[in-house]
Design a protein around this motif. Structure first.
Motif, short mmCIF file in Angstrom:
data_model
loop_
_atom_site.label_atom_id
_atom_site.label_comp_id
_atom_site.label_asym_id
_atom_site.label_seq_id
_atom_site.Cartn_x
_atom_site.Cartn_y
_atom_site.Cartn_z
N PRO A 9 0.87 -1.18 0.00
CA PRO A 9 0.00 0.00 0.00
C PRO A 9 0.90 1.23 0.00
N ILE A 10 0.41 2.33 -0.51
CA ILE A 10 1.19 3.56 -0.33
C ILE A 10 0.73 4.16 1.00
N TYR A 12 0.13 6.55 4.31
CA TYR A 12 -0.25 7.93 4.61
C TYR A 12 0.91 8.65 5.29
N HIS A 18 6.24 3.11 11.06
CA HIS A 18 6.45 2.22 12.21
C HIS A 18 6.62 0.80 11.70
N GLY A 20 4.82 -1.75 11.58
CA GLY A 20 3.73 -2.31 10.77
C GLY A 20 3.91 -2.00 9.29
N THR A 24 5.02 -4.90 5.81
CA THR A 24 4.55 -5.13 4.44
C THR A 24 5.66 -4.88 3.43
N ASP A 49 1.05 8.07 0.16
CA ASP A 49 -0.29 8.56 -0.16
C ASP A 49 -0.43 9.92 0.52
N TYR A 230 -1.02 2.22 -8.50
CA TYR A 230 -0.48 0.93 -8.91
C TYR A 230 -0.33 0.83 -10.43
N ALA A 256 -2.77 -5.11 4.40
CA ALA A 256 -3.33 -5.72 5.60
C ALA A 256 -4.85 -5.63 5.55
N ASP A 258 -7.01 -4.10 7.12
CA ASP A 258 -7.69 -2.81 7.33
C ASP A 258 -8.21 -2.20 6.03
N ILE A 259 -7.56 -2.53 4.92
CA ILE A 259 -7.94 -1.88 3.67
C ILE A 259 -8.37 -2.91 2.62
N HIS A 285 -2.62 -9.69 4.48
CA HIS A 285 -1.98 -10.24 5.68
C HIS A 285 -2.62 -9.67 6.94
N TYR A 287 -2.45 -8.26 11.11
CA TYR A 287 -1.76 -7.19 11.81
C TYR A 287 -0.64 -7.77 12.66
N LEU A 288 0.41 -7.06 12.70
CA LEU A 288 1.45 -7.34 13.67
C LEU A 288 0.98 -6.66 14.95
N ILE A 295 -0.38 -2.24 16.17
CA ILE A 295 0.60 -1.17 16.32
C ILE A 295 0.17 -0.03 15.42
N1 MSP Z 1 -2.87 5.14 2.31
C1 MSP Z 1 -3.61 3.95 2.55
C2 MSP Z 1 -3.32 2.90 1.51
C3 MSP Z 1 -3.53 3.30 0.10
S1 MSP Z 1 -3.03 2.07 -1.00
C4 MSP Z 1 -3.65 2.55 -2.46
C5 MSP Z 1 -3.27 3.39 3.92
N2 MSP Z 1 -2.12 3.82 4.45
S2 MSP Z 1 -1.55 3.35 5.88
O1 MSP Z 1 -0.39 4.18 6.13
O2 MSP Z 1 -2.58 3.37 6.85
O3 MSP Z 1 -1.02 1.90 5.66
C6 MSP Z 1 -1.82 0.78 5.92
C7 MSP Z 1 -0.99 -0.44 5.61
O4 MSP Z 1 0.23 -0.43 6.37
C8 MSP Z 1 -1.64 -1.77 5.99
O5 MSP Z 1 -2.56 -2.22 5.03
C9 MSP Z 1 -0.42 -2.65 6.10
O6 MSP Z 1 0.07 -2.97 4.83
C10 MSP Z 1 0.56 -1.74 6.79
N3 MSP Z 1 0.40 -1.79 8.23
C11 MSP Z 1 0.20 -0.73 9.06
N4 MSP Z 1 0.16 -1.17 10.34
C12 MSP Z 1 0.33 -2.51 10.38
C13 MSP Z 1 0.40 -3.47 11.38
N5 MSP Z 1 0.31 -3.19 12.66
N6 MSP Z 1 0.59 -4.77 11.00
C14 MSP Z 1 0.70 -5.13 9.70
N7 MSP Z 1 0.64 -4.22 8.73
C15 MSP Z 1 0.46 -2.91 9.03
O7 MSP Z 1 -4.01 2.60 4.43
#
Ligand code: MSP
Length: 505
Positions: A9-10, A12, A18, A20, A24, A49, A230, A256, A258-259, A285, A287-288, A295
């Motif tokens: 994911p890109i 934010y 961190h 997490g 990925t 993003d 993408y 993960a 969440d999305i 996948h 969450y860690l 996290i």
């Molecule tokens: N900006 C959007 C994604 C857009 S993609 C077109 C976004 N960003 S985010 O910064 O919130 O990143 C979410 C992603 O970060 C999760 O889907 C995962 O890949 C990774 N993770 C963030 N925290 C995580 C954990 N604690 N454990 C595992 N992966 C985690 O959503």
């Protein structure tokens, strides 16, 4: 081999990276590196993003324009893959002018194809999720993901006819590896079967974002902008070269849970609407977790992966990410766990094996290893299926299973040292050939293991090959038994993983 395109994911940019996010990125890197070893043309994309409402808010809090703020913080995000030794081929920022232009073209195609109409959205919006919410999404009136009440908004927006894609989406899910693991596919499918609501692809009354080409008073909704990265990245990552025909739709999206909805439902529909092929595969996948909680910045228990790298080095962090939690499942993470794996698995199982092997060749054979393979021996038999087993697991995104498979061989090599006791063989000149055969198996086995591990712990793999005086090539064909030729000047290796005093707090 067919081309392989993997994405994270890109992320934010409203806060800093961190562990997490590192998780990925490391997973995607392992897959990309392994594909390259196997001879595939691979492209690995990650990035940030930027056009989120929450980014604009943080910028305002800091008295900066969103762009100035994003430019500032993009530096640490760009640094993340570098610190993780990730081999990404490009780093996208959604404020790249080429991306903005591509998104406008993409939205225009949706519009021209008749999938867009104007309507009023009045309802809830969670800025944490950057998502429109319904009452059904809430627990006690709050977004369960962010433990916060969503905001009420009322806007004249442009809507995408998601509902009209129901049948086409369900058809995609007939491919049983479209979304993995299977239980995530079921989640997405039941969401589709539950009835799809059209969603807004624009936001009114905001200036931070990509203007809607036919209505420049509105900007693209952040997900309608971000998902397009993408494809857009392929169009401009290599100036003068369009990579879309090579890599689309051979894409594997990692994300993960969440999305999930955005990636597994909205994104394929948007692609179909704009006239692109849907993605080849999505892997969702878990969450860690740290202390049983996800996290994340908002929950205030962030572990900075960069700190862990300073203490343990990058390879132990990569190793731990792949090994600590079965990839695909949720799992508890602890710093003590990293320390324990550093000492026991990397230090003892792998590091000591290299130290002992090189020391024995140096002491008993003056540093020269004779070519004395035993093609029917137990080490040959252990190594022979390794390449195909590991490749098969990685093709199913089973990073943890593939690594465990390699570790089985590491344990077999350690057992070989104990069983054959080379220090005893060395005492009896009549057993010289036996000793040569054992030393050969250990060196050749470690060489094959190093190549198999190269996608996980690239720096360590190089160090092992160098200490064994072996060629540095990590082509997958080298994960095989008996490729080591007579070798000279092997010296006792310096420890791969020096002992560290105590776990960091
Ligand atoms: N900006 C959007 C994604 C857009 S993609 C077109 C976004 N960003 S985010 O910064 O919130 O990143 C979410 C992603 O970060 C999760 O889907 C995962 O890949 C990774 N993770 C963030 N925290 C995580 C954990 N604690 N454990 C595992 N992966 C985690 O959503």
């Amino acid at each position: 081999m067919e081309p392989f395109y993997v994405t994270t994911p890109i992320y934010y940019v409203n806060s800093t990276p961190h562990i997490g996010h590192a998780y990925t990125t490391i997973a995607a890197d392992i897959l990309a590196r392994n594909q390259r070893q196997r001879g595939a043309k691979a492209f690995f994309l990650t990035g940030v993003d930027e056009h989120a409402a929450k980014v604009a808010r943080v910028a305002a809090e800091q008295g900066l324009s969103p762009q100035a703020y994003a430019d500032q913080i993009a530096v640490v995000w760009r640094d993340l893959p570098e610190r993780l030794n990730a081999s990404n081929d490009f780093f996208i920022r959604t404020s790249d002018p080429e991306h903005k232009q591509f998104v406008q073209g993409f939205l225009q195609r949706l519009f021209d194809n008749g999938h867009i109409y104007q309507d009023v959205y009045s309802g809830l919006y969670c800025v944490g999720c950057e998502a429109f919410k319904t009452e059904a999404d809430l627990v006690d009136g709050k977004c369960p993901e962010h433990d916060r009440e969503p905001e009420w908004i009322e806007e004249r927006n442009w809507f995408f006819r998601l509902a009209s894609f129901e049948q086409e989406l369900l058809q995609l899910y007939e491919r049983d590896d479209f979304v993995l693991p299977g239980f995530r596919a079921n989640e997405a499918r039941s969401f589709i079967e539950g009835g799809l609501q059209d969603f807004s692809i624009s936001r009114a009354g905001q200036t931070w974002g990509i203007p809607i080409p036919w209505d420049t008073d509105s900007v693209a909704y952040v997900w309608a902008d971000a998902l397009v990265n993408y494809v857009s990245a392929l169009a401009y990552a290599r100036p003068g070269q369009d990579l879309i025909p090579t890599f689309w739709p051979q894409v594997r999206h990692l994300l993960a849970k969440d999305i999930l909805r955005f990636h597994c439902v909205y994104w394929p529909a948007l692609l179909l609407g704009a006239g692109y092929e849907p993605p080849r595969q999505l892997f969702v996948h878990g969450y860690l977790l740290l202390d049983d909680r996800k996290i994340s910045k908002s929950l205030g228990n962030v572990v900075d992966p960069l700190d862990l790298i300073d203490v343990y080095g990058v390879d132990p962090v990569r190793f731990w990410c792949a090994r600590a939690v079965s990839f695909g499942q949720d799992g508890a993470a602890s710093i003590l766990g990293i320390h324990e794996r550093y000492e026991r698995e990397l230090g003892n199982d792998l590091g000591n094996l290299l130290s002992r092997t090189t020391a024995m060749v140096a002491r008993y054979r003056g540093g020269t290893l004779r070519a004395s393979p035993s093609p029917d021996g137990s080490i040959a038999n252990a190594i022979r299926p390794l390449a195909s087993d590991v490749a098969a697991s990685l093709d199913e995104f089973d990073l943890t299973g593939a690594l465990e498979r390699i570790w089985e061989v590491v344990r077999i090599l350690n057992r070989e040292v104990e069983i054959t006791a080379p220090w005893q063989l060395a005492k009896d000149p009549l057993l010289a050939d036996d000793l040569d055969r054992v030393l050969y198996d250990l060196v050749d086995g470690l060489r094959a293991v190093a190549v198999a591990l190269a996608a996980y712990i690239p720096t360590t793999a190089d160090a092992i090959l160098a200490a064994l005086r072996q060629p540095t090539g990590i082509e997958w064909a080298n994960v095989a038994y008996g490729l080591t030729a007579e070798t000279h000047a092997i010296e006792p290796a310096t420890p791969l993983f020096p002992r560290l005093d105590a776990p960091v707090e």
